[in-house]
Scaffold this motif. Sequence first.
Motif, PDB file in Angstrom:
ATOM      1  N   MET A   1     -50.996  25.202  64.037  1.00  0.00           N
ATOM      2  CA  MET A   1     -51.350  25.018  62.613  1.00  0.00           C
ATOM      3  C   MET A   1     -52.206  26.197  62.136  1.00  0.00           C
ATOM      4  O   MET A   1     -53.124  26.631  62.812  1.00  0.00           O
ATOM      5  N   ASP A   2     -51.853  26.738  60.944  1.00  0.00           N
ATOM      6  CA  ASP A   2     -52.579  27.892  60.429  1.00  0.00           C
ATOM      7  C   ASP A   2     -53.989  27.511  60.004  1.00  0.00           C
ATOM      8  O   ASP A   2     -54.241  26.392  59.547  1.00  0.00           O
ATOM      9  N   ASN A   3     -54.905  28.466  60.143  1.00  0.00           N
ATOM     10  CA  ASN A   3     -56.305  28.245  59.781  1.00  0.00           C
ATOM     11  C   ASN A   3     -56.662  28.888  58.448  1.00  0.00           C
ATOM     12  O   ASN A   3     -57.824  29.182  58.196  1.00  0.00           O
ATOM     13  N   TYR A   4     -55.671  29.125  57.581  1.00  0.00           N
ATOM     14  CA  TYR A   4     -55.926  29.892  56.370  1.00  0.00           C
ATOM     15  C   TYR A   4     -57.016  29.279  55.495  1.00  0.00           C
ATOM     16  O   TYR A   4     -57.883  29.985  54.974  1.00  0.00           O
ATOM     17  N   ILE A   5     -56.963  27.968  55.309  1.00  0.00           N
ATOM     18  CA  ILE A   5     -57.967  27.326  54.448  1.00  0.00           C
ATOM     19  C   ILE A   5     -59.364  27.528  55.023  1.00  0.00           C
ATOM     20  O   ILE A   5     -60.298  27.914  54.315  1.00  0.00           O
ATOM     21  N   TYR A   6     -59.508  27.318  56.312  1.00  0.00           N
ATOM     22  CA  TYR A   6     -60.815  27.493  56.958  1.00  0.00           C
ATOM     23  C   TYR A   6     -61.281  28.943  56.859  1.00  0.00           C
ATOM     24  O   TYR A   6     -62.445  29.218  56.551  1.00  0.00           O
ATOM     25  N   ILE A   7     -60.374  29.882  57.105  1.00  0.00           N
ATOM     26  CA  ILE A   7     -60.742  31.305  57.088  1.00  0.00           C
ATOM     27  C   ILE A   7     -61.175  31.718  55.684  1.00  0.00           C
ATOM     28  O   ILE A   7     -62.225  32.332  55.488  1.00  0.00           O
ATOM     29  N   VAL A   8     -60.351  31.384  54.686  1.00  0.00           N
ATOM     30  CA  VAL A   8     -60.673  31.782  53.313  1.00  0.00           C
ATOM     31  C   VAL A   8     -61.960  31.132  52.849  1.00  0.00           C
ATOM     32  O   VAL A   8     -62.801  31.767  52.206  1.00  0.00           O
ATOM     33  N   ALA A   9     -62.153  29.859  53.212  1.00  0.00           N
ATOM     34  CA  ALA A   9     -63.396  29.178  52.838  1.00  0.00           C
ATOM     35  C   ALA A   9     -64.599  29.808  53.506  1.00  0.00           C
ATOM     36  O   ALA A   9     -65.719  29.754  52.983  1.00  0.00           O
ATOM     37  N   SER A  10     -64.405  30.441  54.655  1.00  0.00           N
ATOM     38  CA  SER A  10     -65.514  31.036  55.405  1.00  0.00           C
ATOM     39  C   SER A  10     -65.834  32.456  54.955  1.00  0.00           C
ATOM     40  O   SER A  10     -66.913  32.964  55.258  1.00  0.00           O
ATOM     41  N   GLN A  31     -63.936  38.726  63.160  1.00  0.00           N
ATOM     42  CA  GLN A  31     -64.214  37.313  62.876  1.00  0.00           C
ATOM     43  C   GLN A  31     -62.978  36.619  62.317  1.00  0.00           C
ATOM     44  O   GLN A  31     -62.705  35.452  62.632  1.00  0.00           O
ATOM     45  N   ILE A  32     -62.236  37.333  61.482  1.00  0.00           N
ATOM     46  CA  ILE A  32     -61.028  36.772  60.874  1.00  0.00           C
ATOM     47  C   ILE A  32     -59.897  36.685  61.894  1.00  0.00           C
ATOM     48  O   ILE A  32     -59.252  35.639  62.045  1.00  0.00           O
ATOM     49  N   LEU A 151     -51.916  34.140  54.337  1.00  0.00           N
ATOM     50  CA  LEU A 151     -52.206  35.419  54.972  1.00  0.00           C
ATOM     51  C   LEU A 151     -52.353  36.512  53.920  1.00  0.00           C
ATOM     52  O   LEU A 151     -53.125  37.463  54.117  1.00  0.00           O
ATOM     53  N   SER A 152     -51.665  36.384  52.791  1.00  0.00           N
ATOM     54  CA  SER A 152     -51.794  37.384  51.723  1.00  0.00           C
ATOM     55  C   SER A 152     -53.223  37.458  51.207  1.00  0.00           C
ATOM     56  O   SER A 152     -53.745  38.547  50.933  1.00  0.00           O
ATOM     57  N   THR A 153     -53.885  36.309  51.064  1.00  0.00           N
ATOM     58  CA  THR A 153     -55.284  36.286  50.635  1.00  0.00           C
ATOM     59  C   THR A 153     -56.168  37.024  51.633  1.00  0.00           C
ATOM     60  O   THR A 153     -57.068  37.787  51.254  1.00  0.00           O
ATOM     61  N   ILE A 154     -55.886  36.812  52.903  1.00  0.00           N
ATOM     62  CA  ILE A 154     -56.673  37.464  53.959  1.00  0.00           C
ATOM     63  C   ILE A 154     -56.406  38.964  53.977  1.00  0.00           C
ATOM     64  O   ILE A 154     -57.341  39.775  54.083  1.00  0.00           O
ATOM     65  N   LEU A 155     -55.153  39.369  53.831  1.00  0.00           N
ATOM     66  CA  LEU A 155     -54.821  40.794  53.800  1.00  0.00           C
ATOM     67  C   LEU A 155     -55.445  41.466  52.578  1.00  0.00           C
ATOM     68  O   LEU A 155     -55.934  42.598  52.660  1.00  0.00           O
ATOM     69  N   SER A 156     -55.429  40.770  51.453  1.00  0.00           N
ATOM     70  CA  SER A 156     -56.067  41.306  50.249  1.00  0.00           C
ATOM     71  C   SER A 156     -57.550  41.530  50.493  1.00  0.00           C
ATOM     72  O   SER A 156     -58.114  42.570  50.128  1.00  0.00           O
ATOM     73  N   GLN A 181     -69.368  42.273  44.912  1.00  0.00           N
ATOM     74  CA  GLN A 181     -68.231  41.920  44.065  1.00  0.00           C
ATOM     75  C   GLN A 181     -67.174  41.199  44.884  1.00  0.00           C
ATOM     76  O   GLN A 181     -66.606  40.189  44.441  1.00  0.00           O
ATOM     77  N   LEU A 182     -66.912  41.700  46.076  1.00  0.00           N
ATOM     78  CA  LEU A 182     -65.903  41.093  46.949  1.00  0.00           C
ATOM     79  C   LEU A 182     -66.271  39.654  47.299  1.00  0.00           C
ATOM     80  O   LEU A 182     -65.449  38.738  47.189  1.00  0.00           O
ATOM     81  N   LEU A 183     -67.504  39.423  47.699  1.00  0.00           N
ATOM     82  CA  LEU A 183     -67.933  38.070  48.040  1.00  0.00           C
ATOM     83  C   LEU A 183     -67.909  37.157  46.816  1.00  0.00           C
ATOM     84  O   LEU A 183     -67.533  35.990  46.908  1.00  0.00           O
ATOM     85  N   GLY A 184     -68.284  37.705  45.676  1.00  0.00           N
ATOM     86  CA  GLY A 184     -68.265  36.913  44.450  1.00  0.00           C
ATOM     87  C   GLY A 184     -66.859  36.486  44.078  1.00  0.00           C
ATOM     88  O   GLY A 184     -66.641  35.345  43.638  1.00  0.00           O
ATOM     89  N   GLU A 185     -65.895  37.380  44.259  1.00  0.00           N
ATOM     90  CA  GLU A 185     -64.507  37.048  43.949  1.00  0.00           C
ATOM     91  C   GLU A 185     -63.998  35.929  44.841  1.00  0.00           C
ATOM     92  O   GLU A 185     -63.380  34.973  44.382  1.00  0.00           O
ATOM     93  N   VAL A 186     -64.242  36.063  46.143  1.00  0.00           N
ATOM     94  CA  VAL A 186     -63.750  35.057  47.083  1.00  0.00           C
ATOM     95  C   VAL A 186     -64.441  33.719  46.839  1.00  0.00           C
ATOM     96  O   VAL A 186     -63.809  32.668  46.805  1.00  0.00           O
ATOM     97  N   ARG A 187     -65.748  33.749  46.646  1.00  0.00           N
ATOM     98  CA  ARG A 187     -66.504  32.519  46.414  1.00  0.00           C
ATOM     99  C   ARG A 187     -66.038  31.835  45.136  1.00  0.00           C
ATOM    100  O   ARG A 187     -65.868  30.611  45.080  1.00  0.00           O
ATOM    101  N   GLY A 188     -65.803  32.636  44.095  1.00  0.00           N
ATOM    102  CA  GLY A 188     -65.353  32.087  42.819  1.00  0.00           C
ATOM    103  C   GLY A 188     -63.990  31.442  42.926  1.00  0.00           C
ATOM    104  O   GLY A 188     -63.739  30.376  42.351  1.00  0.00           O
ATOM    105  N   THR A 189     -63.096  32.059  43.672  1.00  0.00           N
ATOM    106  CA  THR A 189     -61.760  31.499  43.872  1.00  0.00           C
ATOM    107  C   THR A 189     -61.837  30.155  44.567  1.00  0.00           C
ATOM    108  O   THR A 189     -61.233  29.172  44.146  1.00  0.00           O
TER     109      THR A 189
END
Length: 197
Positions: A1-10, A31-32, A151-156, A181-189
Amino acid sequence: MDNYIYIVASLPDLTINFGSSQFSYTDVQSQIVDLLSESDKLIINLFEEGFADETLNADFYAKTSESKNRFMRQYFTFDALLRNKKVTYLASQLQQNASKYMLALDDIEFEEEKKVNEIFALSDFLQREQQLDMLKWQKADDLALSEYFSLSTILSFLVKAHIVQRWTQLDKQAGERMFRQLLGEVRGTFDGLSTKN
């Protein structure tokens, strides 16, 4: 099972200290990658070749054009087109023939060509480099649009993290701004999605 939700949330939880040490792309990436499947790790390995001068050649771009991952195909097509424009610009400045340094590409429309031409018209080197990196940043954003947990979110994110790394080496303050800016974008999403659910 992919961990995308956990990774993006982290992702917003990654920390940085610009006082005593510089941002470490290697630490962030590791870490990713530790949380990815083996098949995704193979894609990441190919992705990283796109940021190493010694592996940027026709073979690399041929491999990315055949990738099953849409982000990989589209981002590195954009990257190849951008590199050809850069070669053309540098060759014109040095009064050299650009053709022998160009990547052979199919007849592909370069949507960002007008913007790239405007950037290369800038006389200030640092401003030009920053504008080119922000164009890459925006392209990475656009290609991951609506794919919140993939995975696209992670690659971005990793494209942007490479840009942050570059600017922490060139200009610490610019690098810090980009990281925030990068952290703000991810957190906002992520927060926006949480609100909708």
